[in-house]
Enzyme design. Structure first.
Site, PDB file in Angstrom:
ATOM      1  N   ASP A 171      -5.844  -8.469  -8.054  1.00 15.43           N
ATOM      2  CA  ASP A 171      -7.111  -7.753  -8.167  1.00 15.43           C
ATOM      3  C   ASP A 171      -8.144  -8.653  -8.858  1.00 15.43           C
ATOM      4  OD1 ASP A 171      -7.860  -4.429  -8.197  1.00 15.43           O
ATOM      5  OD2 ASP A 171      -9.191  -5.806  -9.248  1.00 15.43           O
ATOM      6  N   GLY A 181     -11.379   8.197  -7.442  1.00 19.34           N
ATOM      7  CA  GLY A 181     -12.111   6.956  -7.673  1.00 19.34           C
ATOM      8  C   GLY A 181     -11.852   5.874  -6.648  1.00 19.34           C
ATOM      9  N   GLN A 182     -11.409   6.271  -5.461  1.00 19.29           N
ATOM     10  CA  GLN A 182     -11.201   5.255  -4.415  1.00 19.29           C
ATOM     11  C   GLN A 182     -12.534   4.602  -4.083  1.00 19.29           C
ATOM     12  OE1 GLN A 182      -9.283   6.564  -0.762  1.00 19.29           O
ATOM     13  NE2 GLN A 182      -9.378   4.518   0.139  1.00 19.29           N
ATOM     14  N   SER A 183     -12.590   3.285  -4.262  1.00 22.09           N
ATOM     15  CA  SER A 183     -13.871   2.594  -4.065  1.00 22.09           C
ATOM     16  C   SER A 183     -13.882   1.679  -2.846  1.00 22.09           C
ATOM     17  CB  SER A 183     -14.221   1.782  -5.321  1.00 22.09           C
ATOM     18  OG  SER A 183     -13.289   0.752  -5.521  1.00 22.09           O
ATOM     19  N   HIS A 240      -4.928   1.063  -0.459  1.00 24.35           N
ATOM     20  CA  HIS A 240      -4.395   0.008  -1.319  1.00 24.35           C
ATOM     21  C   HIS A 240      -3.572   0.615  -2.436  1.00 24.35           C
ATOM     22  CE1 HIS A 240      -8.519   1.087  -2.449  1.00 24.35           C
ATOM     23  NE2 HIS A 240      -8.180   0.881  -3.711  1.00 24.35           N
ATOM     24  N   LEU A 241      -2.464  -0.044  -2.740  1.00 23.89           N
ATOM     25  CA  LEU A 241      -1.587   0.349  -3.829  1.00 23.89           C
ATOM     26  C   LEU A 241      -1.811  -0.636  -4.972  1.00 23.89           C
ATOM     27  CD1 LEU A 241      -0.227   1.225  -1.058  1.00 23.89           C
ATOM     28  CD2 LEU A 241       1.923   1.253  -2.298  1.00 23.89           C
ATOM     29  N   HIS A 242      -2.153  -0.109  -6.138  1.00 24.37           N
ATOM     30  CA  HIS A 242      -2.288  -0.961  -7.324  1.00 24.37           C
ATOM     31  C   HIS A 242      -0.899  -1.148  -7.932  1.00 24.37           C
ATOM     32  CE1 HIS A 242      -6.773  -0.402  -7.926  1.00 24.37           C
ATOM     33  NE2 HIS A 242      -6.518   0.674  -7.191  1.00 24.37           N
ATOM     34  N   ASN A 249      -5.404   5.387  -5.610  1.00 25.54           N
ATOM     35  CA  ASN A 249      -6.572   6.232  -5.789  1.00 25.54           C
ATOM     36  C   ASN A 249      -6.981   6.712  -4.404  1.00 25.54           C
ATOM     37  OD1 ASN A 249      -6.716   5.893  -8.612  1.00 25.54           O
ATOM     38  ND2 ASN A 249      -7.686   3.903  -8.334  1.00 25.54           N
TER      39      ASN A 249
HETATM   40  P1  5GP Z   1      -9.953   1.505  -6.128  1.00 24.69           P
HETATM   41  O1  5GP Z   1     -10.938   1.744  -7.229  1.00 24.69           O
HETATM   42  O2  5GP Z   1     -10.549   1.734  -4.767  1.00 24.69           O
HETATM   43  O3  5GP Z   1      -8.639   2.217  -6.315  1.00 24.69           O
HETATM   44  O4  5GP Z   1      -9.563  -0.031  -6.231  1.00 24.69           O
HETATM   45  C1  5GP Z   1     -10.266  -1.042  -5.591  1.00 24.69           C
HETATM   46  C2  5GP Z   1      -9.862  -2.305  -6.281  1.00 24.69           C
HETATM   47  O5  5GP Z   1     -10.288  -3.401  -5.481  1.00 24.69           O
HETATM   48  C3  5GP Z   1     -10.497  -2.494  -7.652  1.00 24.69           C
HETATM   49  O6  5GP Z   1      -9.487  -2.595  -8.639  1.00 24.69           O
HETATM   50  C4  5GP Z   1     -11.312  -3.767  -7.511  1.00 24.69           C
HETATM   51  O7  5GP Z   1     -11.299  -4.564  -8.671  1.00 24.69           O
HETATM   52  C5  5GP Z   1     -10.651  -4.450  -6.326  1.00 24.69           C
HETATM   53  N1  5GP Z   1     -11.530  -5.315  -5.563  1.00 24.69           N
HETATM   54  C6  5GP Z   1     -12.737  -4.981  -5.058  1.00 24.69           C
HETATM   55  N2  5GP Z   1     -13.289  -6.039  -4.403  1.00 24.69           N
HETATM   56  C7  5GP Z   1     -12.369  -7.043  -4.507  1.00 24.69           C
HETATM   57  C8  5GP Z   1     -12.370  -8.397  -4.033  1.00 24.69           C
HETATM   58  O8  5GP Z   1     -13.303  -8.881  -3.393  1.00 24.69           O
HETATM   59  N3  5GP Z   1     -11.271  -9.144  -4.317  1.00 24.69           N
HETATM   60  C9  5GP Z   1     -10.205  -8.637  -5.023  1.00 24.69           C
HETATM   61  N4  5GP Z   1      -9.180  -9.467  -5.225  1.00 24.69           N
HETATM   62  N5  5GP Z   1     -10.179  -7.373  -5.474  1.00 24.69           N
HETATM   63  C10 5GP Z   1     -11.259  -6.590  -5.234  1.00 24.69           C
END
Ligand code: 5GP
Length: 117
Positions: free
Chosen positions: A33, A96-98, A103-105, A90
């Site tokens: 990330d 908070g899915q952005s 994607h799995l963290h 998320n």
């Molecule tokens: P969400 O908030 O949707 O669960 O997680 C999205 C994740 O994607 C965030 O933790 C954010 O830091 C990561 N992310 C967003 N853009 C990029 C990118 O360009 N490269 C990488 N490696 N991670 C990204």
């Protein structure tokens, strides 16, 4: 239906954005990330764009299994399999899915508080 939607992760899959890759298979990609919330913070994604769990159907069950198994592979590669790791998805607005690509963290490397915020 947002299957196949172009997102920042599409560029990462195609190698158009430099990313530290951890693991890759035919259907799955894992990479660090960009904004790590723990010493280990890796995202595991399907190479085929799928919005989230809500969009997944019975045809995605094998893929969802692969994604989960890939989290353990990531933990093994990064040396946190024994110490433990957390897997977070998320899913949707309130979670908070952005990024509109499932994607799995994988979070590890320090004690992780519970409940999450
Ligand atoms: P969400 O908030 O949707 O669960 O997680 C999205 C994740 O994607 C965030 O933790 C954010 O830091 C990561 N992310 C967003 N853009 C990029 C990118 O360009 N490269 C990488 N490696 N991670 C990204």
């Amino acid at each position: 239906m947002t299957r196949g939607k172009e997102t920042i992760f599409s560029k990462i899959i195609r190698g158009e954005i430099p990313t530290k890759r951890v693991f890759e298979s035919e259907h799955v990609l894992a990479f660090h990330d960009v904004s790590p919330q723990a010493p280990v913070h890796v995202l595991v994604i399907p190479k085929e764009a799928l919005l989230n769990l809500t969009e997944a159907d019975e045809n995605d069950e094998a893929l969802l299994g692969e994604l989960l198994r890939a989290t353990d592979r990531v933990a093994e590669i990064l040396g946190v399999r024994e110490s433990g790791f957390r897997v977070v998805i998320n899913n949707g607005k309130d979670a908070g899915q952005s990024v509109d690509h499932l994607h799995l963290h994988v979070l590890a490397g320090r004690p992780l508080a519970w409940p999450p915020g």
